[in-house]
Design a protein around this motif. Structure first.
Motif, PDB file in Angstrom:
ATOM      1  N   ILE A   3     -20.658  16.897  -9.627  1.00 41.92           N
ATOM      2  CA  ILE A   3     -20.526  17.885  -8.557  1.00 41.92           C
ATOM      3  C   ILE A   3     -19.677  17.334  -7.420  1.00 41.92           C
ATOM      4  O   ILE A   3     -18.786  18.020  -6.901  1.00 41.92           O
ATOM      5  N   LEU A   4     -19.914  16.092  -7.032  1.00 45.31           N
ATOM      6  CA  LEU A   4     -19.119  15.486  -5.959  1.00 45.31           C
ATOM      7  C   LEU A   4     -17.651  15.369  -6.360  1.00 45.31           C
ATOM      8  O   LEU A   4     -16.750  15.629  -5.546  1.00 45.31           O
ATOM      9  N   TYR A   5     -17.390  15.013  -7.611  1.00 46.22           N
ATOM     10  CA  TYR A   5     -16.011  14.920  -8.078  1.00 46.22           C
ATOM     11  C   TYR A   5     -15.354  16.303  -8.092  1.00 46.22           C
ATOM     12  O   TYR A   5     -14.186  16.441  -7.740  1.00 46.22           O
ATOM     13  N   GLY A   6     -16.104  17.321  -8.471  1.00 43.05           N
ATOM     14  CA  GLY A   6     -15.582  18.678  -8.442  1.00 43.05           C
ATOM     15  C   GLY A   6     -15.227  19.125  -7.036  1.00 43.05           C
ATOM     16  O   GLY A   6     -14.180  19.738  -6.800  1.00 43.05           O
ATOM     17  N   ILE A   7     -16.078  18.788  -6.073  1.00 42.92           N
ATOM     18  CA  ILE A   7     -15.805  19.123  -4.669  1.00 42.92           C
ATOM     19  C   ILE A   7     -14.556  18.392  -4.193  1.00 42.92           C
ATOM     20  O   ILE A   7     -13.710  18.966  -3.502  1.00 42.92           O
ATOM     21  N   PHE A   8     -14.417  17.126  -4.579  1.00 42.62           N
ATOM     22  CA  PHE A   8     -13.231  16.354  -4.208  1.00 42.62           C
ATOM     23  C   PHE A   8     -11.966  16.978  -4.785  1.00 42.62           C
ATOM     24  O   PHE A   8     -10.956  17.106  -4.090  1.00 42.62           O
ATOM     25  N   ARG A   9     -12.011  17.396  -6.058  1.00 40.92           N
ATOM     26  CA  ARG A   9     -10.833  18.017  -6.677  1.00 40.92           C
ATOM     27  C   ARG A   9     -10.464  19.317  -5.987  1.00 40.92           C
ATOM     28  O   ARG A   9      -9.293  19.606  -5.778  1.00 40.92           O
ATOM     29  N   ILE A  10     -11.464  20.113  -5.630  1.00 33.50           N
ATOM     30  CA  ILE A  10     -11.197  21.379  -4.944  1.00 33.50           C
ATOM     31  C   ILE A  10     -10.591  21.116  -3.571  1.00 33.50           C
ATOM     32  O   ILE A  10      -9.618  21.765  -3.171  1.00 33.50           O
ATOM     33  N   TYR A  11     -11.154  20.152  -2.840  1.00 28.16           N
ATOM     34  CA  TYR A  11     -10.630  19.812  -1.512  1.00 28.16           C
ATOM     35  C   TYR A  11      -9.173  19.360  -1.608  1.00 28.16           C
ATOM     36  O   TYR A  11      -8.321  19.796  -0.835  1.00 28.16           O
ATOM     37  N   ARG A  12      -8.885  18.504  -2.589  1.00 21.22           N
ATOM     38  CA  ARG A  12      -7.524  18.000  -2.746  1.00 21.22           C
ATOM     39  C   ARG A  12      -6.560  19.118  -3.149  1.00 21.22           C
ATOM     40  O   ARG A  12      -5.434  19.185  -2.653  1.00 21.22           O
ATOM     41  N   ALA A  13      -7.007  20.022  -4.018  1.00 17.63           N
ATOM     42  CA  ALA A  13      -6.150  21.131  -4.441  1.00 17.63           C
ATOM     43  C   ALA A  13      -5.857  22.070  -3.273  1.00 17.63           C
ATOM     44  O   ALA A  13      -4.716  22.498  -3.076  1.00 17.63           O
ATOM     45  N   ILE A  14      -6.875  22.391  -2.476  1.00 24.07           N
ATOM     46  CA  ILE A  14      -6.677  23.273  -1.330  1.00 24.07           C
ATOM     47  C   ILE A  14      -5.744  22.621  -0.325  1.00 24.07           C
ATOM     48  O   ILE A  14      -4.865  23.272   0.248  1.00 24.07           O
ATOM     49  N   SER A  15      -5.913  21.317  -0.119  1.00 25.13           N
ATOM     50  CA  SER A  15      -5.038  20.591   0.798  1.00 25.13           C
ATOM     51  C   SER A  15      -3.581  20.652   0.337  1.00 25.13           C
ATOM     52  O   SER A  15      -2.675  20.892   1.140  1.00 25.13           O
TER      53      SER A  15
END
Length: 65
Positions: free
Chosen positions: A44-56
């Motif tokens: 879940i934490l890795y998924g949140i990180f990927r989403i944050y990086r993609a949005i950025s």
């Protein structure tokens, strides 16, 4: 640009996978509850990180245009 959207979808997939691992305590084999919880939280934490990086990256590419 397409890679950023694919990364966003992949992040959502990791979050769903983490929730499934926590609920069913299964990831290619039956897991102990502690291991399942730890692996699920990590996914879940890795998924949140990927989403944050993609949005950025999506925001940065929109600002450059």
């Amino acid at each position: 640009m397409m890679f950023n959207w694919l990364s966003l979808v992949t992040g959502l997939f990791y979050i769903v996978l983490g929730i499934v691992v926590i609920l069913y305590k299964f990831f290619f084999t039956v897991l102990e509850p502690g291991v399942a919880y730890a692996l699920g939280v990590l996914l879940i934490l890795y998924g949140i990180f990927r989403i944050y990086r993609a949005i950025s990256k999506i925001k940065n590419s929109d600002n450059e245009k």
